[in-house]
Design a protein around this motif. Sequence first.
Motif, PDB file in Angstrom:
ATOM      1  N   LEU B  43       0.832  -1.210   0.000  1.00 47.08           N
ATOM      2  CA  LEU B  43       0.000   0.000   0.000  1.00 47.08           C
ATOM      3  C   LEU B  43       0.864   1.256   0.000  1.00 47.08           C
ATOM      4  CD1 LEU B  43      -2.659  -1.184   2.606  1.00 47.08           C
ATOM      5  CD2 LEU B  43      -3.090  -0.675   0.196  1.00 47.08           C
ATOM      6  N   ALA B  47       1.159   4.411  -2.694  1.00 43.93           N
ATOM      7  CA  ALA B  47       0.570   5.671  -2.227  1.00 43.93           C
ATOM      8  C   ALA B  47       1.311   6.868  -2.824  1.00 43.93           C
ATOM      9  CB  ALA B  47       0.621   5.729  -0.715  1.00 43.93           C
ATOM     10  N   SER B 135      -8.125   7.121   6.103  1.00 42.36           N
ATOM     11  CA  SER B 135      -7.032   7.084   5.121  1.00 42.36           C
ATOM     12  C   SER B 135      -6.318   5.741   5.172  1.00 42.36           C
ATOM     13  CB  SER B 135      -6.017   8.196   5.404  1.00 42.36           C
ATOM     14  OG  SER B 135      -5.154   7.813   6.448  1.00 42.36           O
ATOM     15  N   THR B 136      -5.535   5.462   4.133  1.00 37.72           N
ATOM     16  CA  THR B 136      -4.775   4.210   4.094  1.00 37.72           C
ATOM     17  C   THR B 136      -3.790   4.158   5.259  1.00 37.72           C
ATOM     18  OG1 THR B 136      -4.914   4.390   1.712  1.00 37.72           O
ATOM     19  CG2 THR B 136      -3.427   2.721   2.565  1.00 37.72           C
TER      20      THR B 136
END
Lengths: 106, 205
Positions: B43, B47, B135-136
């Motif tokens: 991830l 990003a 959010s991630t």
Amino acid sequence: MSDASHAEEMKRHVKIYQRVFFALAVLTILTVSVSYLHLPIIYAMIIALLIAISKSSLVASFFMHLISEKRAVFLVLTFTLIFLIAMFILLIGSYYEQEGVFLGGH
Amino acid sequence: MDIPYTVTPRPDTGVYNAKLGVWLFLASEVMLFGGLFSAYLFLRLAAPAWPGELVGHTYHHASEVLNVPIGTINTMVLITSSVTMVMAWASLMMKQFARFKLFLGSTILLGLVFLIIKAFEYHEKFSHHMFPAESTFLAVYFTLTGLHALHVIGGLIVNSYFWGPGSKMWQTQPERFTNRIEVAGLYWHFVDIVWIFLFPTIYLL
């Protein structure tokens, strides 16, 4: 082993545990200090991982007694390490493949 | 019928059964946390910015969002609890039961301190409307630290049992009880190792 020599042996262990604790504390302070330098991410990552690996090796070797463990335990750990690395390679590989690094930019 | 090889090593493995059993369990735990760590890496690689945009602000370092001094204190708390855990085992090896109680009791208290500090950190985030779905970065933070905190809770339950009612075994089967503390320790040290990787990768990088 007699009880007396056994107790002596354990006292030696306890001294080692104290030293390991000191080393872990120093390495924790070191890794936090380095983070305040805001080095480029690749250097920061290498340093942080090297420190984390050193710390976990100390914990595993001395607190988890891996330094004097039997073969069966190492066999389990060897397989674990192989599967762990394979999982990382598959996941990260799939990311770069999607980015077109392996296949020349699709 | 007695459970075989609770004290003496099994001839083919060279270790008593509980030890090999716990190591196998820890191997599965490595894969559990390893899977989440690799997801984190995946991830993060994808990003555009990390931590990126959170409740209307853009952040460039995780240390601007998370409280590094408190994370550092918690790291020290957990490391100290690992030392008291191994000292609890060493005390039993030296046949000092009172000292064992003191060290295992300290381990439990330090585990509780870790959780209280963690709860304080979570509260701080929630009060600023920072939730996992925002959010991630926050999803990764709460998933990894939350699963780790659950492991701390699990360790506390086991350690509390061995400190309290479980410690009666010392009177009847001292060697077996010492082995139980050794394998409970293996788990506790593993939880410490997970934090040793979590703290720098989430708070500092």
